[in-house]
Every structure is written in structure tokens, then in C-alpha cells.
Design a protein around this motif. Structure first.
Motif, PDB file in Angstrom:
ATOM      1  N   LEU A 196      40.441 -28.205 -15.067  1.00 38.13           N
ATOM      2  CA  LEU A 196      40.620 -26.919 -14.387  1.00 38.13           C
ATOM      3  C   LEU A 196      39.296 -26.152 -14.317  1.00 38.13           C
ATOM      4  O   LEU A 196      38.940 -25.609 -13.258  1.00 38.13           O
ATOM      5  N   LEU A 197      38.561 -26.147 -15.419  1.00 35.08           N
ATOM      6  CA  LEU A 197      37.282 -25.421 -15.444  1.00 35.08           C
ATOM      7  C   LEU A 197      36.271 -26.026 -14.467  1.00 35.08           C
ATOM      8  O   LEU A 197      35.578 -25.305 -13.736  1.00 35.08           O
ATOM      9  N   ILE A 198      36.187 -27.360 -14.454  1.00 34.87           N
ATOM     10  CA  ILE A 198      35.224 -28.027 -13.555  1.00 34.87           C
ATOM     11  C   ILE A 198      35.572 -27.725 -12.095  1.00 34.87           C
ATOM     12  O   ILE A 198      34.707 -27.370 -11.289  1.00 34.87           O
ATOM     13  N   ALA A 199      36.839 -27.869 -11.753  1.00 34.28           N
ATOM     14  CA  ALA A 199      37.261 -27.602 -10.369  1.00 34.28           C
ATOM     15  C   ALA A 199      37.042 -26.131 -10.012  1.00 34.28           C
ATOM     16  O   ALA A 199      36.589 -25.805  -8.906  1.00 34.28           O
ATOM     17  N   TRP A 200      37.349 -25.245 -10.949  1.00 28.79           N
ATOM     18  CA  TRP A 200      37.181 -23.797 -10.721  1.00 28.79           C
ATOM     19  C   TRP A 200      35.715 -23.469 -10.433  1.00 28.79           C
ATOM     20  O   TRP A 200      35.396 -22.686  -9.532  1.00 28.79           O
ATOM     21  N   GLN A 201      34.816 -24.084 -11.207  1.00 27.32           N
ATOM     22  CA  GLN A 201      33.381 -23.850 -10.997  1.00 27.32           C
ATOM     23  C   GLN A 201      32.914 -24.447  -9.676  1.00 27.32           C
ATOM     24  O   GLN A 201      32.135 -23.839  -8.936  1.00 27.32           O
ATOM     25  N   LEU A 202      33.378 -25.665  -9.376  1.00 29.55           N
ATOM     26  CA  LEU A 202      32.928 -26.354  -8.157  1.00 29.55           C
ATOM     27  C   LEU A 202      33.338 -25.608  -6.892  1.00 29.55           C
ATOM     28  O   LEU A 202      32.622 -25.640  -5.883  1.00 29.55           O
ATOM     29  N   VAL A 203      34.481 -24.936  -6.927  1.00 33.27           N
ATOM     30  CA  VAL A 203      34.910 -24.161  -5.754  1.00 33.27           C
ATOM     31  C   VAL A 203      33.854 -23.116  -5.411  1.00 33.27           C
ATOM     32  O   VAL A 203      33.483 -22.937  -4.241  1.00 33.27           O
ATOM     33  N   GLY A 204      33.338 -22.434  -6.440  1.00 33.47           N
ATOM     34  CA  GLY A 204      32.304 -21.422  -6.220  1.00 33.47           C
ATOM     35  C   GLY A 204      31.019 -22.031  -5.678  1.00 33.47           C
ATOM     36  O   GLY A 204      30.389 -21.478  -4.763  1.00 33.47           O
ATOM     37  N   VAL A 205      30.623 -23.170  -6.213  1.00 35.62           N
ATOM     38  CA  VAL A 205      29.382 -23.814  -5.773  1.00 35.62           C
ATOM     39  C   VAL A 205      29.502 -24.288  -4.318  1.00 35.62           C
ATOM     40  O   VAL A 205      28.602 -24.062  -3.490  1.00 35.62           O
ATOM     41  N   LEU A 206      30.621 -24.941  -3.995  1.00 37.28           N
ATOM     42  CA  LEU A 206      30.800 -25.449  -2.628  1.00 37.28           C
ATOM     43  C   LEU A 206      30.933 -24.314  -1.622  1.00 37.28           C
ATOM     44  O   LEU A 206      30.450 -24.421  -0.486  1.00 37.28           O
ATOM     45  N   LEU A 207      31.555 -23.222  -2.044  1.00 37.43           N
ATOM     46  CA  LEU A 207      31.659 -22.074  -1.142  1.00 37.43           C
ATOM     47  C   LEU A 207      30.272 -21.499  -0.843  1.00 37.43           C
ATOM     48  O   LEU A 207      29.999 -21.079   0.292  1.00 37.43           O
ATOM     49  N   TYR A 208      29.409 -21.516  -1.841  1.00 38.83           N
ATOM     50  CA  TYR A 208      28.034 -21.049  -1.642  1.00 38.83           C
ATOM     51  C   TYR A 208      27.333 -21.891  -0.570  1.00 38.83           C
ATOM     52  O   TYR A 208      26.677 -21.362   0.334  1.00 38.83           O
ATOM     53  N   PHE A 209      27.488 -23.209  -0.628  1.00 43.14           N
ATOM     54  CA  PHE A 209      26.853 -24.080   0.372  1.00 43.14           C
ATOM     55  C   PHE A 209      27.496 -23.914   1.749  1.00 43.14           C
ATOM     56  O   PHE A 209      26.807 -23.968   2.772  1.00 43.14           O
ATOM     57  N   LEU A 210      28.816 -23.721   1.783  1.00 48.13           N
ATOM     58  CA  LEU A 210      29.489 -23.569   3.080  1.00 48.13           C
ATOM     59  C   LEU A 210      29.112 -22.252   3.754  1.00 48.13           C
ATOM     60  O   LEU A 210      28.875 -22.204   4.964  1.00 48.13           O
ATOM     61  N   LEU A 211      29.058 -21.173   2.965  1.00 51.29           N
ATOM     62  CA  LEU A 211      28.680 -19.876   3.551  1.00 51.29           C
ATOM     63  C   LEU A 211      27.232 -19.888   4.022  1.00 51.29           C
ATOM     64  O   LEU A 211      26.882 -19.233   4.998  1.00 51.29           O
ATOM     65  N   GLY A 212      26.386 -20.631   3.324  1.00 55.82           N
ATOM     66  CA  GLY A 212      24.980 -20.730   3.724  1.00 55.82           C
ATOM     67  C   GLY A 212      24.708 -21.956   4.562  1.00 55.82           C
ATOM     68  O   GLY A 212      23.606 -22.521   4.500  1.00 55.82           O
ATOM     69  N   GLN A 213      25.703 -22.386   5.343  1.00 62.40           N
ATOM     70  CA  GLN A 213      25.559 -23.590   6.173  1.00 62.40           C
ATOM     71  C   GLN A 213      24.340 -23.509   7.080  1.00 62.40           C
ATOM     72  O   GLN A 213      23.578 -24.454   7.209  1.00 62.40           O
ATOM     73  N   ASN A 214      24.164 -22.343   7.704  1.00 60.22           N
ATOM     74  CA  ASN A 214      22.988 -22.144   8.544  1.00 60.22           C
ATOM     75  C   ASN A 214      21.854 -21.631   7.664  1.00 60.22           C
ATOM     76  O   ASN A 214      21.780 -20.437   7.348  1.00 60.22           O
ATOM     77  N   THR A 215      20.974 -22.513   7.248  1.00 58.64           N
ATOM     78  CA  THR A 215      19.935 -22.153   6.288  1.00 58.64           C
ATOM     79  C   THR A 215      18.880 -21.220   6.876  1.00 58.64           C
ATOM     80  O   THR A 215      18.077 -20.657   6.141  1.00 58.64           O
ATOM     81  N   ARG A 216      18.883 -21.062   8.228  1.00 61.93           N
ATOM     82  CA  ARG A 216      17.902 -20.165   8.845  1.00 61.93           C
ATOM     83  C   ARG A 216      18.405 -18.731   8.930  1.00 61.93           C
ATOM     84  O   ARG A 216      17.664 -17.836   9.296  1.00 61.93           O
ATOM     85  N   ASP A 217      19.680 -18.523   8.613  1.00 63.43           N
ATOM     86  CA  ASP A 217      20.264 -17.190   8.670  1.00 63.43           C
ATOM     87  C   ASP A 217      20.079 -16.502   7.307  1.00 63.43           C
ATOM     88  O   ASP A 217      20.760 -16.827   6.334  1.00 63.43           O
ATOM     89  N   VAL A 218      19.136 -15.573   7.241  1.00 59.68           N
ATOM     90  CA  VAL A 218      18.818 -14.910   5.971  1.00 59.68           C
ATOM     91  C   VAL A 218      20.013 -14.117   5.455  1.00 59.68           C
ATOM     92  O   VAL A 218      20.313 -14.112   4.255  1.00 59.68           O
ATOM     93  N   SER A 219      20.720 -13.460   6.371  1.00 62.53           N
ATOM     94  CA  SER A 219      21.868 -12.648   5.975  1.00 62.53           C
ATOM     95  C   SER A 219      22.966 -13.516   5.349  1.00 62.53           C
ATOM     96  O   SER A 219      23.543 -13.164   4.303  1.00 62.53           O
ATOM     97  N   ALA A 220      23.250 -14.648   5.988  1.00 58.63           N
ATOM     98  CA  ALA A 220      24.286 -15.545   5.459  1.00 58.63           C
ATOM     99  C   ALA A 220      23.902 -16.057   4.077  1.00 58.63           C
ATOM    100  O   ALA A 220      24.735 -16.115   3.161  1.00 58.63           O
TER     101      ALA A 220
END
Length: 559
Positions: free
Chosen positions: A130-154
Motif C-alpha cells: 500500500l505504501l509503495i503504490a501510494w508513493q508511486l501515484v504521487g511520482v507518476l502524477l508529477y511526470f504526467l502533469l509535467g508531460q510538456n517539459t517546455r511548459d514552465v508553469s506546468a
């Protein structure tokens, strides 16, 4: 049964791996491979739910002898169908929406990994998984929200989200350590069994372990579900791709309600924690709804709407309606996912047609439209009060004579009443030439909402918590003192009555305001539209923290 559990989490992982390996060779066609994997995952999830509905009891499966446990039971299978269903819709939408974006195949790999992680999280049968999955959700969400690496705001707001998640993950980690130390095992079913046998066996620093663990889990749920003071990341994460916003608002942000339900045996034996959960949820629901009304950006407004709904969900947990919170998160997930994916179409339509009359013919038609009548506000107010009272009296005669003394039943009816009152408020604004028909429809719709809300939540109660003793324990843990319970019910009833009085006053006096009242209203509006200046406060605090860290780094060079 064992194969089904492994397949639900394994198929999206395999899909992510194939998408990554075949991406350079297949190009954009590789997205179809990812979608096929999601379709299979959804089908298997539905099959698992069907097995549970058919009467198969809870099942714990060891994952390849690694010690990791997966738990197949009503809550996990229901959540799996929701996650796989929303993921499938997001996959389909992304096929064309992300076609011109950089990192097309990488996006689908991340999407598959996120689906797999969420599924593992809801099926986790031990603390470590549960802890590993809980942590990974946060990490993957970080990469998904920053999908466009040229967008400073994102990138900036993805980092903001990640930091908030890390702050909220710490209480869950401490709670897991305390549970493992106390019971000597990480298996959730084993821990819950020991808790039910002797809930007061352990203490931490003189406090009951159940109270401490329940409070820590509640804090983790607050951070993940954007409760007040930990909510600022949610409306500012709109710079990410729209499919990610839909996935986040429809599924990921609901994790707080799931976590509280997963640890229901802990909350059952805690004292007073659920009351604080209720207060935080109530405050968040009110603040989120107020902030939503003052935003001029549709996605930001939807973000604050989600915050209000999450407050509502946490508030339901606070009064012991755990299964109602699950029903709420499913309904909200489907509703908000649809809104986010359709937001772009609404914006495009608004740009083409803003509703302003374009020619004389249109103006003539609008101005000459036959005058329609509005329902009298006294009648609508009477309907708001009469229908729940009639249902309450009918339940007293038909269901049980002590119905008035059952807080749980009153709570379920009460939520239906609040939702129905909102429907009546909306109906009142409508104008019609056939008043009798609108009145009939209003009464019928109100009764359907109140009864439907009550019956559906009761059905979820029976499915998620089939043990009647445990159900009673949940509501008993959240029971208020009778005086405070009656006071709370009375206060909220007064709020609804006050709403009708305000409507009556506005009808009689129009929107005319004195100069003083107008200035006061503008000041309040400015305060709300600036989000109570919380974002500015957090920005200044983070800058000060970064400056302090820079100076500390400089000083340490001389040591």
C-alpha cells in the motif's frame, strides 16, 4: 480467483512495457496497443466484481511468494472497475487529443503505469504494498502533469503537487510503522483481526494506538483529497494535459475517501477522530464551493468544485457514512471526468457564440418572448420541508418505530434532503407557463432524489460492509452527543430556510443595494476571488524557505 487478481494489475504493466519497447518501431500506432490493454483490464475488473456479487468471499493472494499481498473483496473490486473505466475513457480521448504533443508514446506508458499503480493501491493487502503504490501515484502524477517539459508553469505546479503529496505521505508512513511495531505483521487482514479482538491493547506515548493511527491516516487522506489548507495544488494543476486533469479529478483525488474506508476497522475503535474529520470536510466543502463561484476560468472553477466535492466526501466519512463516501466518489468521478474532457468543446463553442444578440431579428424575438411565471417561493420552501418530514414519518410507521433514534438513518436521509434542496433551488429559477406541471415534476424529482440517495447508499452499505454488527460500529464511532447532533441538524436546516428568506427578500426588493453594502460586497468578492490570499501567502513562504536554504548551504561551507 488468484489469476484474476494478478491479471488486473499485470495487464496494464505489460501494456506499458510493450508500448515502451515497440514505440520507436510502431510510432503513434502504439497508442492502440495501450488502449487494448486498458480494455482488457476493464473487462477483467468487471469479471472480478461479478464474482464478488455472485457471492465469492474475500480472498488474499500472495504475489509470486514475495510477501506482497493482494486483497480481493467488495471495496477493491468496486474501485478497480471505476479506475479501469475512467482510464479507458481517458485513453480513448487521448488518442487524438495528444496526437500533436511531444512524447506521445511516453504519455501512454505513463498512463498505463498510473492505471496499474492505482489498481495495486486498491488491491493492496499489506502495509508495504500500500505504501509503495501510494508513493508511486504521487511520482507518476508529477511526470504526467509535467508531460510538456517546455511548459514552465506546468512543471512548477507539478512540483507543487509533488511536495504537497510528500507532506501528506509522511503521516501514512508513520501510521504504517506504528501498526507494524504493535502487531508484528504487515498483513492488513491480520492487523484488522487483532484490532477487533482487543482494540485497546496498545498505546503510543500514553495515547490509545487506534486514536493516533486514525488521526495520522486522516491527515494523509486530507492531503491526497485537497482538504482546506492543503488544497492549493489542485486548482493550479490545470497546466497539465486535459486527460491528466480528468484522470486526476475523476480518480486520483478521491483516494482520501478510499483510504479511510480501507482502514475502517481502525476508525471504528477510535474516539473523537471522526468528529474532526467531519469538521474538516464540512469546512472544505463550504470554502471550495464559495471559491468556485468567483473564478472566471472554467478549469479553475472545476478545480474548486472538486475541492468542495472532496470536502463533502470526507464529511460523509466523518459522520460514519463510509459507504456513502464511496458512492459519492464514483458519482463524482464519472461526472467530473465528463466535465473536464468536455471543457474544451464548451470553450470553443463559447468563442463562436457568446450568447449576445447578433442582429435586430434576434433581439426582437427575445424581447417579444411570452412572459413566463416563476413558482411562488413559499410553495417551493414548503415542498423542501414537507417531503423529508413525510418520508421520515412514513419510515417511522413502515420501517421501525425507533427510526427517529437512529442517527445513521437520519444522516442518510439528511444527505438526500440537502441534495434535493439544491434541486428545488434550481427549479425555482425556472420560469414556465404551466405552473401545475412544474410543481408536480418538482415534488416528484425531490422525492426521487431523497429516496434514491437513501436507498442507493443503503445498498452500498450492504455490499461493502455486509456484517450488520460492523456497520453499527462504524456509525456508533461517529455518533455525536444527542444534543450536538440535534443542534447540527437544526443549524443546517436553518441555513436552508435562511436561503429561502434571502430569495424572498431579493424578489421583493430586487438587487438594489446601498452604497455601503455595495462597497462591502465588492470587498468580500475581492477577498474570495483572490482565494483568501492563501496562494500569495504560500508563495512568499516558499520563497523565504528557499532563501533560508540557500543561506544555510552557504554557511555550511565554512564548517
Amino acid at each position: 480467483m488468484e489469476q484474476i487478481i494478478v491479471l488486473i494489475a499485470g495487464v496494464p504493466i505489460l501494456s506499458a512495457l510493450l508500448t515502451h519497447l515497440l514505440g520507436p518501431r510502431m510510432g503513434r500506432r502504439v497508442a492502440h496497443l495501450s488502449m487494448i490493454g486498458t480494455v482488457l483490464t476493464f473487462g477483467i475488473s468487471v469479471a472480478a466484481l461479478w464474482l464478488v456479487l455472485a457471492g465469492h468471499g474475500p480472498k488474499t493472494v500472495s504475489l509470486f511468494g514475495s510477501g506482497a499481498l493482494l486483497l480481493l473483496e467488495p471495496l477493491s473490486t468496486l474501485m478497480a472497475v471505476v479506475i479501469a473505466g475512467i482510464s479507458l475513457v481517458v485513453h480513448v480521448y487521448s488518442l487524438r487529443y495528444m496526437a500533436e504533443e511531444i512524447g506521445y508514446s511516453r504519455f501512454f506508458v505513463l498512463l498505463d503505469l498510473m492505471t496499474a499503480t492505482l489498481l495495486v493501491m486498491v488491491f493492496a493487502g499489506d502495509l508495504l504494498t500500500l505504501l509503495i503504490a501510494w508513493q508511486l501515484v504521487g511520482v507518476l502524477l508529477y511526470f504526467l502533469l509535467g508531460q510538456n517539459t517546455r511548459d514552465v508553469s506546468a512543471y512548477r505546479y507539478a512540483f507543487w503537487t509533488k511536495i504537497t503529496y510528500r507532506i501528506g505521505d509522511l503521516p501514512l508512513l508513520i501510521a504504517a510503522v506504528l501498526l507494524y511495531q504493535a502487531y508484528g505483521t504487515g498483513s492488513l487482514p491480520a492487523i484488522f483481526e487483532q484490532i477487533s479482538t482487543d482494540p485497546g491493547a496498545h498505546q503510543v506515548l500514553g495515547w490509545p494506538l487506534m486514536d493516533v493511527v486514525a488521526a495520522l491516516i486522516a491527515l494523509a487522506a486530507f492531503a491526497r483529497s485537497a482538504q482546506f489548507l492543503l488544497h492549493t495544488w489542485l486548482p493550479y494543476s490545470m497546466s497539465g494535459p486535459t486527460p491528466v486533469s480528468a484522470l486526476m479529478h475523476a480518480g486520483i483525488v478521491n483516494a482520501g475517501g478510499f483510504l479511510i474506508n480501507r482502514f475502517a476497522p481502525v476508525f471504528v475503535h477510535s474516539s473523537g477522530v471522526l468528529h474532526w474529520v467531519f469538521i474538516v470536510g464540512l469546512f472544505t466543502a463550504v470554502i471550495g464551493s464559495i471559491l468556485m463561484l468567483t473564478q472566471n476560468d472554467i478549469k479553475k472553477s472545476l478545480g474548486y468544485s472538486t475541492m468542495g466535492q472532496m470536502g463533502f466526501m470526507i464529511m460523509e466519512c466523518g459522520i460514519g457514512a463510509f459507504s456513502l463516501a464511496i458512492y459519492h466518489l464514483i458519482a463524482h468521478g464519472l461526472f467530473k471526468g465528463t466535465l473536464f474532457l468536455g471543457a474544451g468543446s464548451i470553450i470553443n463553442a463559447a468563442r463562436k457564440d457568446d450568447g449576445v444578440p447578433k442582429d435586430d431579428l434576434y433581439t426582437f424575438v427575445v424581447e417579444r418572448r411570452p412572459v413566463r411565471q416563476r413558482l411562488p417561493w413559499r410553495l417551493m420552501a414548503a415542498i423542501t420541508l414537507a417531503v423529508p418530514i413525510a418520508i421520515l414519518v412514513a419510515a417511522h410507521w413502515l420501517v421501525a418505530e425507533d427510526y427517529f433514534q437512529k442517527q445513521s438513518a437520519i444522516v442518510l436521509l439528511f444527505f438526500g434532503w440537502i441534495t434535493g434542496a439544491q434541486l428545488i433551488f434550481t427549479t425555482y429559477r425556472m420560469r414556465t407557463r404551466n405552473l401545475r406541471r412544474l410543481i408536480t415534476l418538482s415534488i416528484f424529482s425531490f422525492a426521487v432524489v431523497v429516496l434514491g440517495y437513501t436507498l442507493i447508499s443503503h445498498a452500498f452499505d450492504l455490499f461493502l460492509y455486509p456484517d450488520p454488527v460492523f456497520r453499527e460500529q462504524i456509525y456508533a464511532a461517529a455518533d455525536f452527543d444527542l444534543f450536538w447532533f440535534d443542534l447540527l441538524m437544526g443549524l443546517i436546516a436553518l441555513v436552508i430556510i435562511f436561503g429561502w428568506i434571502i430569495i424572498s427578500f431579493t424578489d421583493q426588493n430586487g438587487n438594489h443595494k446601498s452604497q455601503y453594502r455595495r462597497q462591502l460586497w465588492l470587498s468580500v468578492y475581492a477577498l474570495i476571488s483572490r482565494e483568501f490570499y492563501l496562494t500569495d501567502l504560500y508563495t512568499r513562504f516558499s520563497r523565504a524557505l528557499l532563501a533560508f536554504a540557500g543561506r544555510l548551504n552557504l554557511w555550511l561551507r565554512w564548517i
